[in-house]
Design a protein around this motif. Structure first.
Motif, short mmCIF file in Angstrom:
data_model
loop_
_atom_site.label_atom_id
_atom_site.label_comp_id
_atom_site.label_asym_id
_atom_site.label_seq_id
_atom_site.Cartn_x
_atom_site.Cartn_y
_atom_site.Cartn_z
N PRO A 1 0.80 -1.18 0.08
CA PRO A 1 0.04 0.10 -0.49
C PRO A 1 0.91 0.96 -0.28
CG PRO A 1 -0.89 -1.87 1.46
CD PRO A 1 0.32 -2.36 0.64
N VAL A 2 0.32 2.63 -0.43
CA VAL A 2 0.92 3.83 -0.61
C VAL A 2 -0.14 4.79 -0.46
CG1 VAL A 2 1.97 4.98 -2.85
CG2 VAL A 2 2.80 2.87 -2.77
N ILE A 3 0.40 5.46 0.22
CA ILE A 3 -0.98 6.13 1.25
C ILE A 3 -0.34 8.01 1.00
CG2 ILE A 3 -1.74 7.88 3.61
CD1 ILE A 3 -1.16 4.68 4.37
N LEU A 4 -0.99 8.90 -0.08
CA LEU A 4 -1.25 10.12 -0.14
C LEU A 4 -1.20 10.86 0.73
CD1 LEU A 4 -1.65 9.85 -4.09
CD2 LEU A 4 0.45 9.18 -3.52
N CYS A 5 -0.76 11.82 1.15
CA CYS A 5 -1.35 12.73 2.13
C CYS A 5 -0.42 13.93 1.83
CB CYS A 5 -0.26 12.17 3.40
SG CYS A 5 0.75 10.80 4.21
N SER A 6 -1.77 14.67 2.80
CA SER A 6 -2.07 16.93 2.13
C SER A 6 -2.23 16.71 1.45
CB SER A 6 -0.54 16.91 2.13
OG SER A 6 0.70 16.65 3.23
N VAL A 7 -2.84 15.46 0.58
CA VAL A 7 -3.77 16.31 -1.20
C VAL A 7 -5.46 16.47 -0.48
CG1 VAL A 7 -5.27 14.82 -1.94
CG2 VAL A 7 -3.60 13.53 -1.65
N SER A 8 -5.05 18.08 -1.51
CA SER A 8 -6.37 19.55 -0.85
C SER A 8 -7.55 18.88 -1.61
CB SER A 8 -6.10 19.78 -0.17
OG SER A 8 -5.30 20.76 -1.84
N LEU A 9 -8.39 19.67 -2.25
CA LEU A 9 -9.40 19.66 -2.78
C LEU A 9 -8.88 20.46 -4.17
CD1 LEU A 9 -12.91 19.42 -3.21
CD2 LEU A 9 -12.46 21.59 -2.84
N GLY A 10 -8.02 21.15 -4.51
CA GLY A 10 -7.11 21.62 -4.79
C GLY A 10 -6.55 20.49 -6.07
N ILE A 11 -6.22 19.33 -5.06
CA ILE A 11 -6.19 18.54 -6.36
C ILE A 11 -6.46 16.65 -6.14
CG2 ILE A 11 -3.13 19.15 -6.30
CD1 ILE A 11 -2.28 17.61 -4.31
N LEU A 12 -7.82 16.93 -5.67
CA LEU A 12 -8.07 15.75 -5.41
C LEU A 12 -8.39 14.77 -7.05
CD1 LEU A 12 -9.69 13.63 -3.45
CD2 LEU A 12 -11.23 15.06 -3.12
N SER A 13 -8.94 15.67 -7.70
CA SER A 13 -9.59 15.15 -8.72
C SER A 13 -8.09 14.65 -9.47
CB SER A 13 -9.02 16.15 -10.35
OG SER A 13 -10.42 15.19 -11.30
N GLU A 14 -6.76 14.82 -9.09
CA GLU A 14 -5.88 14.11 -9.83
C GLU A 14 -5.47 13.46 -8.73
OE1 GLU A 14 -1.14 14.89 -10.02
OE2 GLU A 14 -2.04 16.85 -9.33
N ALA A 15 -5.55 13.17 -7.34
CA ALA A 15 -5.35 11.91 -6.45
C ALA A 15 -6.63 11.01 -7.08
CB ALA A 15 -5.53 12.35 -5.52
N LEU A 16 -7.51 11.31 -6.88
CA LEU A 16 -8.65 9.96 -7.77
C LEU A 16 -8.59 9.65 -9.06
CD1 LEU A 16 -11.77 11.85 -6.89
CD2 LEU A 16 -10.66 9.10 -5.39
N CYS A 17 -8.23 10.42 -10.13
CA CYS A 17 -7.30 9.29 -11.25
C CYS A 17 -6.55 8.72 -11.13
CB CYS A 17 -7.42 10.56 -12.57
SG CYS A 17 -8.40 11.54 -12.74
N VAL A 18 -5.66 9.08 -10.27
CA VAL A 18 -4.11 8.26 -9.63
C VAL A 18 -4.87 7.39 -8.87
CG1 VAL A 18 -2.09 8.17 -8.83
CG2 VAL A 18 -2.27 10.41 -9.71
#
Length: 186
Positions: free
Chosen positions: A94-111
């Motif tokens: 598992p890889v946990i992405l931290c510090s993701v805010s609303l401004g980059i949530l779309s990018e994080a969800l795509c990943v």
């Protein structure tokens, strides 16, 4: 220093931190760190002044992969989730992405949609509906609670989870069950 600070306890899980800019160790050094009781490794690219797509970070990932150890990556800048996804595309744990805010949530969800081993931590997610969006898109089992303490109020971070429009089971998983599963602790 971390192990000395927490002392012998079953209640705290130590997290190892490595700065790729000044790490010169090899696979046996990483294995030695893990053998001392560290169950997860966390990386702070913005705070430590390195890029997620750096060769030195890739070398550390190559050393961690055979140990199947979970990792956390602060990925709070635009482009960080994408770079993390590319770097961990074949990472076995598992890889946990931290510090993701609303401004980059779309990018994080795509990943996250491309990489089922990638999870997200909550301390920067205080936008109404964001938690429900993540749970609906990739599943509540891929969300872990983060408080942001000591620089943020634990109460407000906790309230964000408890007041979300999610089932009690999903909230319980986010508040501890998911990270317990990742760390293989009770």
């Amino acid at each position: 220093m971390t192990l000395d600070a927490i002392g012998p306890t079953d209640r705290l899980v130590p997290i190892a931190t490595i700065n790729p800019k000044n790490y010169f160790g090899g696979p046996s050094d990483i294995a030695a760190i893990k053998s001392r009781g560290f169950k997860i490794f966390k990386f702070y690219p913005a705070d430590q002044g390195w890029n997620i797509d750096s060769v030195s970070f890739g070398a550390i990932l190559d050393q961690l992969a055979p140990l199947n150890v979970p990792i956390m990556i602060d990925a709070g800048r635009p482009g960080d989730p994408t770079a993390a996804g590319l770097m961990v595309s074949s990472y076995p744990a598992p890889v946990i992405l931290c510090s993701v805010s609303l401004g980059i949530l779309s990018e994080a969800l795509c990943v996250m949609g491309e990489h089922p081993n990638i999870m997200i931590e909550t301390h920067e997610l205080h936008a109404p509906g964001a938690l429900e969006l993540i749970a609906n898109r990739v599943g509540a089992d891929r969300i872990v609670f983060g408080s942001g303490a000591p620089t943020r109020s634990i109460a407000s971070s906790l309230y964000y989870i408890t007041s979300a429009g999610l089932s009690d089971d999903a909230k319980t998983a986010i508040l501890g069950g998911n990270i317990a599963r990742v760390l293989e602790v009770e």
